[in-house]
Design an enzyme around this catalytic site. Structure first.
Site, PDB file in Angstrom:
ATOM      1  N   ASP A   1     -34.108  -1.954  17.961  1.00 47.46           N
ATOM      2  CA  ASP A   1     -35.396  -1.885  17.646  1.00 47.46           C
ATOM      3  C   ASP A   1     -36.324  -2.160  18.569  1.00 47.46           C
ATOM      4  O   ASP A   1     -37.194  -1.782  18.576  1.00 47.46           O
ATOM      5  CB  ASP A   1     -35.450  -2.931  16.396  1.00 47.46           C
ATOM      6  CG  ASP A   1     -34.819  -4.387  16.791  1.00 47.46           C
ATOM      7  OD1 ASP A   1     -34.292  -4.265  17.776  1.00 47.46           O
ATOM      8  OD2 ASP A   1     -35.083  -5.370  15.855  1.00 47.46           O
TER       9      ASP A   1
ATOM     10  N   ARG B   1     -43.437  -8.292  16.236  1.00 53.90           N
ATOM     11  CA  ARG B   1     -42.805  -9.445  17.467  1.00 53.90           C
ATOM     12  C   ARG B   1     -43.695  -9.316  18.553  1.00 53.90           C
ATOM     13  O   ARG B   1     -44.562  -8.157  18.704  1.00 53.90           O
ATOM     14  CB  ARG B   1     -41.404  -9.114  17.581  1.00 53.90           C
ATOM     15  CG  ARG B   1     -40.672  -9.418  16.565  1.00 53.90           C
ATOM     16  CD  ARG B   1     -40.572 -10.801  16.266  1.00 53.90           C
ATOM     17  NE  ARG B   1     -39.406 -11.024  14.999  1.00 53.90           N
ATOM     18  CZ  ARG B   1     -39.863 -11.174  13.593  1.00 53.90           C
ATOM     19  NH1 ARG B   1     -41.370 -10.938  13.286  1.00 53.90           N
ATOM     20  NH2 ARG B   1     -38.915 -11.362  12.631  1.00 53.90           N
TER      21      ARG B   1
ATOM     22  N   ASP C   1     -30.941  -1.711   4.773  1.00 56.14           N
ATOM     23  CA  ASP C   1     -30.559  -1.730   3.328  1.00 56.14           C
ATOM     24  C   ASP C   1     -30.944  -3.294   2.476  1.00 56.14           C
ATOM     25  O   ASP C   1     -30.735  -3.121   1.367  1.00 56.14           O
ATOM     26  CB  ASP C   1     -29.106  -1.308   3.199  1.00 56.14           C
ATOM     27  CG  ASP C   1     -28.120  -2.407   3.873  1.00 56.14           C
ATOM     28  OD1 ASP C   1     -28.666  -3.402   4.553  1.00 56.14           O
ATOM     29  OD2 ASP C   1     -26.843  -2.334   3.819  1.00 56.14           O
TER      30      ASP C   1
ATOM     31  N   GLY D   1     -26.909 -18.009  15.969  1.00 53.70           N
ATOM     32  CA  GLY D   1     -27.227 -18.869  17.101  1.00 53.70           C
ATOM     33  C   GLY D   1     -27.722 -18.140  18.529  1.00 53.70           C
ATOM     34  O   GLY D   1     -26.902 -17.098  18.667  1.00 53.70           O
TER      35      GLY D   1
ATOM     36  N   CYS E   1     -30.801  -5.211  19.661  1.00 52.18           N
ATOM     37  CA  CYS E   1     -31.753  -5.050  20.316  1.00 52.18           C
ATOM     38  C   CYS E   1     -32.068  -3.587  20.251  1.00 52.18           C
ATOM     39  O   CYS E   1     -33.133  -2.979  20.935  1.00 52.18           O
ATOM     40  CB  CYS E   1     -31.776  -5.347  21.681  1.00 52.18           C
ATOM     41  SG  CYS E   1     -31.636  -7.176  22.122  1.00 52.18           S
TER      42      CYS E   1
ATOM     43  N   ASN F   1     -26.816   4.858  16.413  1.00 56.01           N
ATOM     44  CA  ASN F   1     -26.856   5.748  15.021  1.00 56.01           C
ATOM     45  C   ASN F   1     -27.991   5.823  14.377  1.00 56.01           C
ATOM     46  O   ASN F   1     -28.317   6.889  13.923  1.00 56.01           O
ATOM     47  CB  ASN F   1     -25.663   5.453  14.359  1.00 56.01           C
ATOM     48  CG  ASN F   1     -24.136   5.705  15.217  1.00 56.01           C
ATOM     49  OD1 ASN F   1     -24.251   6.504  16.330  1.00 56.01           O
ATOM     50  ND2 ASN F   1     -22.953   4.961  14.817  1.00 56.01           N
TER      51      ASN F   1
ATOM     52  N   SER G   1     -30.100 -14.660  12.050  1.00 55.93           N
ATOM     53  CA  SER G   1     -29.664 -15.983  11.861  1.00 55.93           C
ATOM     54  C   SER G   1     -28.650 -16.436  12.660  1.00 55.93           C
ATOM     55  O   SER G   1     -28.436 -17.823  12.507  1.00 55.93           O
ATOM     56  CB  SER G   1     -29.229 -15.935  10.339  1.00 55.93           C
ATOM     57  OG  SER G   1     -28.030 -15.110  10.171  1.00 55.93           O
TER      58      SER G   1
END
Length: 333
Positions: A261, A196, A167, A295, A259, A149, A293
């Site tokens: 991004d 990255r 945000d 695992g 993913c 979205n 954050s």
């Protein structure tokens, strides 16, 4: 006669001895004055945002472009999810940035935003619109909960530049303005703060890849992606993502909630054949946790990179070591 010469030379020798320290002190004073003058000049250039920098490009653009044209302003597209305090802080901050044209909040929650939340957001945006151009605030309510979205095509978007932001991260307006100016110099690529990388997994073959996080970028000095949690890109990529991104990739993102991004980085790199641009900027994370954050995050992202490369039929990401730095904010560059 000899005695007379000896007596005449003695005062001359004393004069020369006295003149040496005098000359040295004059030289030292000249050097000190020069150092002070250069220091004052450097400070003057650091504090004067609108004057040309002696050290390099300052990021200034012609005034005709600053507000009047579509490339003179930008739109914020902010992704949010049940973090209303963070949303209020972020909107309150970014609404004060000078070249902001509009704010589009990507809302994917089952319940619409409350009346009190909308009233607050409209109030803070309205306050900042009093001292500058009017800022439009739009809450884009989506029926389906999906990370896709955030890249949905926005109809009638006036500004060419989209600043995609989460945000829970805040950058100073001066830093955002600099990144926007960098984007104006290369409007077809992605310009962002969070780099990255990827590299070939030599153990499994040249068509297999590994996702590299921040420490990989820090160690190697290279990157091939900038994450859309804080990045500028052209609005045309929203339409391209909506219409041309393979359905299998969008379904994968919705199912795994991760993913999107990376998918946008693949899309832009595939269209341009060029690397993104990493902009140096101080990031303030006001949220406590995120999917990074959890695992197995790196393993999940590695799976995404390989999945997307297979769907695209090749690896479109291009590595680079370029970093854009605002010369007004550093002593040496």
């Amino acid at each position: 006669m000899r005695g007379g010469l000896a007596m005449n030379r003695r005062p001359l020798f004393k004069f020369r001895q006295a003149g040496i320290p005098t000359l040295r002190s004059v030289k030292i004073k000249i050097l000190l004055c020069g150092c002070v003058a250069l220091t004052l000049l450097a400070i003057s250039n650091r504090n004067c945002g609108s004057s040309p920098s002696l050290l390099g490009w300052t990021g200034d653009v012609p005034s005709i472009d600053r507000y009047s044209s579509p490339r003179g302003r930008y739109a914020i597209v902010m992704n949010t999810w049940k973090r209303y305090d963070l949303l209020k802080k972020s909107i309150s901050h970014y609404a004060s940035c000078p070249r902001l044209d509009s704010i589009h909040i990507v809302w994917s929650e089952p319940d619409p935003p409350s009346v009190s939340l909308q009233r607050f957001l409209n109030h803070v945006v309205g306050l900042n619109s009093r001292v500058g151009p009017r800022i439009e605030l739009i809450v884009d309510i989506n029926k389906k909960d999906s990370l896709n979205n955030r890249f949905k095509d926005i109809k009638d978007l006036k500004a060419d530049a989209v600043f995609s932001i989460d945000d829970d991260v805040i950058f100073p307006c001066s830093s955002v303005e600099f990144a926007f100016t960098v984007w104006q110099s290369a409007p077809d690529t992605m310009v962002g703060y969070v780099p990255r990388m990827h590299w070939v997994n030599e153990k499994e073959g040249k068509d297999k890849y590994i996702y590299g996080g921040w420490w990989s970028v820090w160690w190697t000095g290279t990157y091939s992606m900038v994450l859309s949690k804080a990045a500028f890109f052209h609005k045309k990529y929203l339409k391209l993502y909506t219409d041309e991104m393979p359905a299998s990739i969008k379904e994968y993102i919705t199912r795994n909630r991760n993913c999107e991004d990376i998918a946008m980085s693949f899309l832009v790199a595939n269209a341009t054949g060029a690397p993104p641009i990493w902009v140096k900027g101080k990031i303030f994370e006001i949220g406590s946790t995120g999917i990074s954050s959890l695992g197995g995050h790196s393993e999940t992202r590695t799976e995404c990179v390989n999945k997307f490369a297979a769907e695209f039929g090749r690896m479109p990401l291009v590595s680079t070591s370029l970093k854009a730095i605002d010369s007004r904010n550093v002593w040496f560059w």
